[in-house]
Design a protein around this motif. Sequence first.
Motif, PDB file in Angstrom:
ATOM      1  N   ALA A 251       5.613  -3.435   5.938  1.00 48.86           N
ATOM      2  CA  ALA A 251       4.414  -4.092   6.459  1.00 48.86           C
ATOM      3  C   ALA A 251       4.008  -5.177   5.465  1.00 48.86           C
ATOM      4  N   PRO A 252       3.308  -6.209   5.936  1.00 55.23           N
ATOM      5  CA  PRO A 252       2.919  -7.304   5.035  1.00 55.23           C
ATOM      6  C   PRO A 252       1.972  -6.813   3.941  1.00 55.23           C
ATOM      7  N   ALA A 253       1.962  -7.545   2.814  1.00 53.00           N
ATOM      8  CA  ALA A 253       1.148  -7.151   1.674  1.00 53.00           C
ATOM      9  C   ALA A 253      -0.340  -7.270   1.953  1.00 53.00           C
ATOM     10  N   THR A 254      -0.696  -8.168   2.890  1.00 54.74           N
ATOM     11  CA  THR A 254      -2.119  -8.357   3.176  1.00 54.74           C
ATOM     12  C   THR A 254      -2.298  -8.740   4.631  1.00 54.74           C
ATOM     13  N   SER A 255      -3.469  -8.418   5.140  1.00 54.11           N
ATOM     14  CA  SER A 255      -3.815  -8.729   6.527  1.00 54.11           C
ATOM     15  C   SER A 255      -5.196  -9.360   6.553  1.00 54.11           C
ATOM     16  N   PRO A 256      -5.382 -10.486   7.206  1.00 48.73           N
ATOM     17  CA  PRO A 256      -6.713 -11.124   7.242  1.00 48.73           C
ATOM     18  C   PRO A 256      -7.803 -10.194   7.744  1.00 48.73           C
ATOM     19  N   ALA A 257      -7.472  -9.309   8.643  1.00 52.60           N
ATOM     20  CA  ALA A 257      -8.500  -8.432   9.216  1.00 52.60           C
ATOM     21  C   ALA A 257      -8.990  -7.394   8.205  1.00 52.60           C
ATOM     22  N   MET A 258      -8.162  -7.059   7.213  1.00 54.97           N
ATOM     23  CA  MET A 258      -8.539  -6.018   6.246  1.00 54.97           C
ATOM     24  C   MET A 258      -8.654  -6.564   4.821  1.00 54.97           C
ATOM     25  N   ARG A 259      -8.757  -7.875   4.714  1.00 59.87           N
ATOM     26  CA  ARG A 259      -8.659  -8.533   3.414  1.00 59.87           C
ATOM     27  C   ARG A 259      -9.668  -8.004   2.390  1.00 59.87           C
ATOM     28  N   GLU A 260     -10.906  -7.841   2.776  1.00 63.41           N
ATOM     29  CA  GLU A 260     -11.932  -7.415   1.831  1.00 63.41           C
ATOM     30  C   GLU A 260     -11.810  -5.937   1.468  1.00 63.41           C
ATOM     31  N   ARG A 261     -11.087  -5.160   2.291  1.00 64.49           N
ATOM     32  CA  ARG A 261     -10.940  -3.730   2.025  1.00 64.49           C
ATOM     33  C   ARG A 261      -9.674  -3.412   1.235  1.00 64.49           C
ATOM     34  N   GLU A 262      -8.745  -4.329   1.228  1.00 63.86           N
ATOM     35  CA  GLU A 262      -7.480  -4.095   0.527  1.00 63.86           C
ATOM     36  C   GLU A 262      -7.685  -4.022  -0.988  1.00 63.86           C
ATOM     37  N   ALA A 263      -6.870  -3.186  -1.616  1.00 65.85           N
ATOM     38  CA  ALA A 263      -6.979  -3.009  -3.068  1.00 65.85           C
ATOM     39  C   ALA A 263      -5.602  -2.739  -3.651  1.00 65.85           C
ATOM     40  N   VAL A 264      -5.529  -2.809  -4.957  1.00 70.17           N
ATOM     41  CA  VAL A 264      -4.319  -2.480  -5.710  1.00 70.17           C
ATOM     42  C   VAL A 264      -4.680  -1.392  -6.717  1.00 70.17           C
TER      43      VAL A 264
END
Length: 921
Positions: A251-264
């Motif tokens: 799956a892609p490393a990031t998604s515009p729809a979940m951008r603010e929720r994504e973390a590392v």
Amino acid sequence: MCHRSPGHGRGCSHLRALGLAMLALLGGRSVVADGAAGPDEGFVGDHCVACHDGATRKGQLDLTALKFVAGDPASRAVWIKVHDRVKAGEMPPKGEERPDAGRQAAFLEGLARAIASSERAELAGEGRATQRRLNRQEYENALRDLLGVPWAQVASRLPEDGEANHFNKSAEALDVSYLQIARFMDSADYAMRQAMARHLNRPPKATRRLHARDEPSLRNWVPRENGTLPDRLSFPVLDSHAQPDVRAGRAPATSPAMREREAVGRVSSIFSDAGGYGWNGWRAPAPGRYKLRIAGYTIWVAGGGVARWFYEGQGAAKAPVYHTLLWHRPNLDEVYPGRRDEPIGVYAQGGGQTRPIGGVDFTPKSTVSEIEVDLLAGEVIRTDGSRLFRTRVNGTDEQYVNPLATEDGMPGYAVQWIEVEGPLDAGPDADVGYARLFGDLRLVPSDPTRGGVSLEVGPADPGPAPGPGGRRGPGPGMGRGGPREALFEVESSAPRHDAERLLRSFLKRAYRRPVEEGEVRRFLALYEDQARKGAGFGRSMLAAYTAVLASPGFVFVEEKPGRLDDRALATRLALFLWNSAPDDALRDLADRGELARPEVLRAQAGRMLDDPKSRRLVEAFTDYWLDLRKIDDTAPSTTLYNDYELDDPLKLAAIEETRLFFAELLRGDLPARNVVDSDFTFLNGRLAEHYGIAGVSGVAFRRVELPPESLRGGVMTQASVLKVTANGTTTSPVIRGHWITERILGLETPPPPPTVEAVEPDIRGAVTIRQQLDKHRTNFSCASCHRKMDPPGFALESFDVMGGFRDRYRAVSEKVAPVKGYGINGQAFAFHLALPVDSAGALPDGRPFRDIRELKKLLAQDERLIARNLARQLTAYATGAPVRFSDREAIEAILDATEGSHYGLRGIVLAIIQVDLFRNK
């Protein structure tokens, strides 16, 4: 002063008679050479020469051959010791006939008068303090304040300063050489170019958000071919849960729809100052103050047991011996919400160095934390879960254990994004440095064929900022190449006129006294010489300014013998309280001749102590008085103390505790006895954990009230002091005891005789240092000093090399199994617990104590002793001269003035600036 040995007995009367006869034959050598009254010969003959004559020479002292010569510092120094030991009741020693109280008082008074008068006569010409130059920190601060470049790194460009009387403020330690002048010139040129670059590079305040998924250095969740271990990997996290498909590349490393929720996420800390994980998509466009907002939370990562065989060595008949190690590895595809808070360190990285600039706290719930930081141009931000382990493991070496891992999993953190706002100080005041150099003249690009001033103007390759998924998109930021340089010239339609006008103005501000016309002409001639050679206006002016900033008028502290005039007083006050040159308010009062008025001087000192610049006093004074600058001189042993290895948060917290503690004494005018024992200190979560104090968490420091029977409180048991008085492997009550008696109690002890070998602690644990010292103290030449030094040193044996409490020593042995556990570096402990610590002792006057608590209570009873040492240390720092015998009366006056406040620290400082020691050269 008779050190009578067994059997010495009745021979003393015979020796007294012999001593008197020798004094007579020698023509009265204890009389001051200039004819003034000296030591009472009769008192010396009756009570001293029996043991201190040419035949006996106890303590290597022969008073029958000692002249009191007014101009001889060596003989005076011996008589000062005689005075002090008689006054303290140490001489004649116990068991000897005590002198008549009235006769002893007369002897001490006469001797003190002779010593003081000879000292004052010797200092009458030049004064107490000889002329000195600015030290490294003073020069840096003076340039920063003059040119409006508070970020300029100047001190590190200059040679290390010498040290005398515990400080780098004395002329005898501050040499001046060709190298020193060359470095002054180089540093001045650098600082001025920084001011000019700031004039060019004044970006407007802007806000930029950086997402963790866009940072290549944070997105290393696929194991590389070199075998990077899962403990060292980052991994994708969404809403406190793992994303196995993203980690596997499905799956892609990031998604515009979940951008603010994504973390590392991560479960380990950065182990190297030079490397690690940074937010490289943005670099500070200009030096200044920035606001950081950091979003993230803590996580819990599942783990599983893994067993491996490791070769341990050869056993009987050279057969190989293996052992099995079971540890828990993180399962990066199984992540849950965190179970505890985590401190997150914030660092700035650039120019080949990394420096701590702050910290925030992550909790199991996603939060946004905000701090303000100072950044240099081109620096990037790094964030780090500083409490997690910092393994040094490389490649496929797996013989280490995460000490925080359990069968159920291990803690970690996940960072979502950071947001940078700034520079916050981009207003008109940010351009003050250029205005002081070139007024309103324009700075314009220069044709390379014509030359000019080379300045840093921005990134070598600004490039696009990283966009979604790590793709580069449009936006501001500094490229990876760092700042680029270009040539500029200062436009002037009347160069000769402008040069003289600007030089006069600059000299008036740079020098801390009126400027002589000959000085203006000298520097103007330098400008003209450079201009004739085709250097151009800007470079020619910089050459003249560089000479100004390396000249005696700027570099040297100019004071005339006698009473300081108002301008010299302003300089001395500024160097004392701000470690810099006077500001406009002090200069104005000095120019009007009003600063010397006691009420004005006190008001200005109060203003300066309340200013943030007083932090410079706190840092510079504690760096030398308490040796905090030596905190990195030793590192914890990787064999005995690998639980402290790489624990930078603990080291930084230890330094900050001491500085905040001293600043609080100064701010609140708290009694001097707090230096020895206090009911409060300043802690953050890491230091509170180290001290075993509950109820304190997080990276922020706060004032903490200590329990009545706490081991902590006061300076002696702070981790910073306990570290700088240890060598990283062992502790010595001699070293710590000497340090405490000298730095805290103000009791000087001479160095050991060259024939006496140092006592080295036994790291095998067979004997304790106390047992070794018991034998050492039977040496007569050692015993007198050890009676003073050893007691506080023994009490501090309850603390290890980093200030942690212990009741047993650590040792290494091949025959004893090591303690079970792992250090912050992931390596197993290699030490075993050895003999118990005995922290009991007795003061020289016989008062016993069982531990450090009781010792503190005994020492704190003599408030004036503690305050006297503080006053002496602060006076030496403030005046650049040691406190001599003839200064003692003034020190006592300072103590008398502050006795009502129990010798409050702020009161001591304000009293120092009013006495002649401070107001006279």
